[in-house]
Design an enzyme around this catalytic site. Structure first.
Site, mmCIF file in Angstrom:
data_model
loop_
_atom_site.group_PDB
_atom_site.id
_atom_site.type_symbol
_atom_site.label_atom_id
_atom_site.label_comp_id
_atom_site.label_asym_id
_atom_site.label_seq_id
_atom_site.Cartn_x
_atom_site.Cartn_y
_atom_site.Cartn_z
ATOM 1 N N LYS A 23 -10.966 -3.234 -4.609
ATOM 2 C CA LYS A 23 -11.676 -1.964 -4.806
ATOM 3 C C LYS A 23 -10.781 -0.947 -5.483
ATOM 4 O O LYS A 23 -11.250 -0.009 -6.108
ATOM 5 C CB LYS A 23 -12.056 -1.345 -3.447
ATOM 6 C CG LYS A 23 -12.891 -2.220 -2.580
ATOM 7 C CD LYS A 23 -13.022 -1.633 -1.156
ATOM 8 C CE LYS A 23 -13.280 -2.756 -0.178
ATOM 9 N NZ LYS A 23 -13.482 -2.433 1.188
ATOM 10 N N LYS A 33 -5.214 -9.734 -7.121
ATOM 11 C CA LYS A 33 -6.414 -9.912 -6.306
ATOM 12 C C LYS A 33 -7.542 -9.006 -6.808
ATOM 13 O O LYS A 33 -7.280 -7.882 -7.212
ATOM 14 C CB LYS A 33 -6.002 -9.509 -4.884
ATOM 15 C CG LYS A 33 -6.915 -9.857 -3.787
ATOM 16 C CD LYS A 33 -6.290 -9.447 -2.452
ATOM 17 C CE LYS A 33 -6.197 -7.941 -2.289
ATOM 18 N NZ LYS A 33 -5.843 -7.494 -0.938
ATOM 19 N N LYS A 53 0.807 -1.225 0.000
ATOM 20 C CA LYS A 53 0.000 0.000 0.000
ATOM 21 C C LYS A 53 0.836 1.269 0.000
ATOM 22 O O LYS A 53 0.416 2.286 -0.525
ATOM 23 C CB LYS A 53 -0.961 0.014 1.201
ATOM 24 C CG LYS A 53 -2.112 -0.961 1.021
ATOM 25 C CD LYS A 53 -3.271 -0.621 1.927
ATOM 26 C CE LYS A 53 -4.449 -1.543 1.633
ATOM 27 N NZ LYS A 53 -5.518 -1.422 2.631
HETATM 28 P P1 TYM Z 1 -11.057 -5.251 3.466
HETATM 29 O O1 TYM Z 1 -12.003 -4.125 3.680
HETATM 30 O O2 TYM Z 1 -9.972 -5.057 2.461
HETATM 31 O O3 TYM Z 1 -11.853 -6.554 3.032
HETATM 32 C C1 TYM Z 1 -12.940 -7.064 3.779
HETATM 33 C C2 TYM Z 1 -12.919 -8.584 3.741
HETATM 34 O O4 TYM Z 1 -12.960 -9.052 2.388
HETATM 35 C C3 TYM Z 1 -11.874 -9.945 2.158
HETATM 36 N N1 TYM Z 1 -11.415 -9.784 0.761
HETATM 37 C C4 TYM Z 1 -11.286 -10.797 -0.099
HETATM 38 N N2 TYM Z 1 -11.522 -12.114 0.018
HETATM 39 C C5 TYM Z 1 -11.308 -12.881 -1.067
HETATM 40 N N3 TYM Z 1 -10.867 -12.385 -2.265
HETATM 41 C C6 TYM Z 1 -10.614 -11.070 -2.431
HETATM 42 N N4 TYM Z 1 -10.202 -10.599 -3.604
HETATM 43 C C7 TYM Z 1 -10.833 -10.202 -1.312
HETATM 44 N N5 TYM Z 1 -10.684 -8.863 -1.125
HETATM 45 C C8 TYM Z 1 -11.047 -8.630 0.159
HETATM 46 C C9 TYM Z 1 -10.801 -9.513 3.150
HETATM 47 O O5 TYM Z 1 -9.890 -10.562 3.381
HETATM 48 C C10 TYM Z 1 -11.635 -9.166 4.359
HETATM 49 O O6 TYM Z 1 -11.951 -10.329 5.103
HETATM 50 N N6 TYM Z 1 -7.994 -4.914 7.398
HETATM 51 C C11 TYM Z 1 -9.292 -5.407 6.947
HETATM 52 C C12 TYM Z 1 -10.463 -4.885 7.766
HETATM 53 C C13 TYM Z 1 -10.352 -5.150 9.219
HETATM 54 C C14 TYM Z 1 -10.508 -6.393 9.875
HETATM 55 C C15 TYM Z 1 -10.320 -6.117 11.256
HETATM 56 C C16 TYM Z 1 -10.814 -7.678 9.447
HETATM 57 C C17 TYM Z 1 -10.068 -4.204 10.158
HETATM 58 N N7 TYM Z 1 -10.049 -4.789 11.392
HETATM 59 C C18 TYM Z 1 -10.424 -7.122 12.193
HETATM 60 C C19 TYM Z 1 -10.900 -8.681 10.396
HETATM 61 C C20 TYM Z 1 -10.706 -8.402 11.764
HETATM 62 C C21 TYM Z 1 -9.497 -4.973 5.514
HETATM 63 O O7 TYM Z 1 -8.965 -3.993 5.067
HETATM 64 O O8 TYM Z 1 -10.437 -5.733 4.836
#
Ligand code: TYM
Length: 331
Positions: free
Chosen positions: A196, A193, A110
């Site tokens: 967004k 991947k 990032k």
């Molecule tokens: P974020 O917002 O990027 O994504 C949310 C969830 O979607 C999953 N995900 C995917 N799974 C499969 N294939 C993909 N291409 C894909 N893109 C996203 C992510 O693995 C996630 O489960 N840091 C985290 C948010 C967060 C969090 C937490 C998660 C903050 N605190 C505590 C779990 C526990 C994030 O940015 O997810």
């Protein structure tokens, strides 16, 4: 047993989020106590226009409810309404080691070439994520594959804190990364991947895409000229094909092996329309619910407000316990 997971309220919910995480959240809320949140404090680690952030937070909450997260059964809230997340994060900053954070691959991706210009928040991001789950004593954290390293860090932080301060305050959380869609890839590039932040909208299926857009994106998805094989091993060198088979499996609650059993020997001319059809049928009702929910922001705010009250009550004893363990004389 307690399930905790979050999603950043930036941009649209896409099929990777849905299949990698949200679909599992919905299934788990029937079986366990669940807390799901919008990670708005994580969203500000990069610049987010304030009005857009406020709108996206409501919209993402509406999207989660549209996907089936039930605010009656699961606690649904946004992080910023529960100050204990930020409070515990500070205490954990003092337990986490620089060397541990230096190994985080997501920060490297990032921040890119501009590491010196990245916010301190972006660097410390995984520590806040550790606070998110440790604060509720989460036992299960359903996430996509890309969050694995962050959860390993949460376990390391919990272990060190418990040992340094001779306490059992923190429960070690288990990441739940299961099924055929833990890493949904871009429709344009089987090595990237689905995300967004990809500048090409053709690379992802958004939960807001209409039927025709979904069908068009699937039709244009990158593939190869070979027919589908009858075994998974034969897909190892074909990332785009493997991705579409994984999506089909996750959408239709089958294993990739079962999907291949149905389509072995057939080309993408036959497979893609079948995939587009399940995708359209799955996403249409979600989209319709989303559009209806989104039109009532006050109702969404009420859900988040109510959820955050429950979350604040659940978080308070852990923060108090952490202050006590550290010898801090707090309010
Ligand atoms: P974020 O917002 O990027 O994504 C949310 C969830 O979607 C999953 N995900 C995917 N799974 C499969 N294939 C993909 N291409 C894909 N893109 C996203 C992510 O693995 C996630 O489960 N840091 C985290 C948010 C967060 C969090 C937490 C998660 C903050 N605190 C505590 C779990 C526990 C994030 O940015 O997810």
């Amino acid at each position: 047993m307690r399930v905790v997971s979050g999603i950043q309220p930036t941009g649209n919910l896409h099929l990777g989020n849905y299949l990698g995480a949200i679909k599992k959240w919905v299934a788990m809320q029937d079986e366990m106590e669940c807390l799901f949140f919008l990670a708005d404090l994580h969203a500000i680690t990069v610049y987010n226009e304030p009005l857009a952030l406020a709108n996206n937070t409501r919209e993402m909450a509406a999207a989660l409810v549209a996907c089936g997260v039930d605010p009656e059964r699961a606690v649904l809230f946004n992080q910023a309404r529960v100050p204990a997340h930020a409070e515990l994060a500070w205490l954990l900053f003092c337990t986490a080691r620089m060397g541990w954070l230096n190994r985080m691959t997501q920060f490297k991706e990032k921040s890119g070439k501009n590491r010196e210009g990245a916010s301190v928040g972006l660097y410390a991001y995984p520590v806040l994520q550790a606070a998110d789950v440790l604060i509720y004593g989460a036992t299960h954290v359903p996430v996509g594959e890309d969050q694995k390293q962050h959860l390993e860090l949460a376990r390391d932080i919990a272990t060190k804190f418990n040992s340094d301060f001779d306490t059992e305050l923190f429960t070690l959380p288990d990441p739940i990364i299961e099924g055929p869609a833990t890493r949904v890839m871009s429709l344009r590039d089987g090595s990237a991947k689905m995300s967004k932040s990809d500048p090409s909208d053709m690379s992802r299926i958004n939960l807001t895409d209409d039927d025709d857009t979904i069908t068009k994106k699937v039709k244009k998805a990158k593939t190869d000229p070979e027919p589908l094989p009858d075994s998974l091993e034969a897909l190892e060198e074909r990332p785009e094909a493997a991705n579409l088979v994984g999506m089909m499996a996750a959408l239709s609650d089958r294993t990739p092996e079962d999907v291949l059993a149905d389509f072995a020997g057939q080309g993408f001319g036959a497979f893609k329309p079948a995939l587009a059809e399940v995708m359209v049928e799955t996403l249409r009702p979600i989209r319709e619910r989303f559009v209806a929910l989104k039109s009532d922001p006050a109702a969404i705010d009420a859900i988040l407000q109510q959820g955050s009250e429950k979350a604040r009550a659940l978080a308070a004893p852990t923060v108090a316990g952490a202050y006590r363990a550290l010898g801090l004389q707090s309010a």
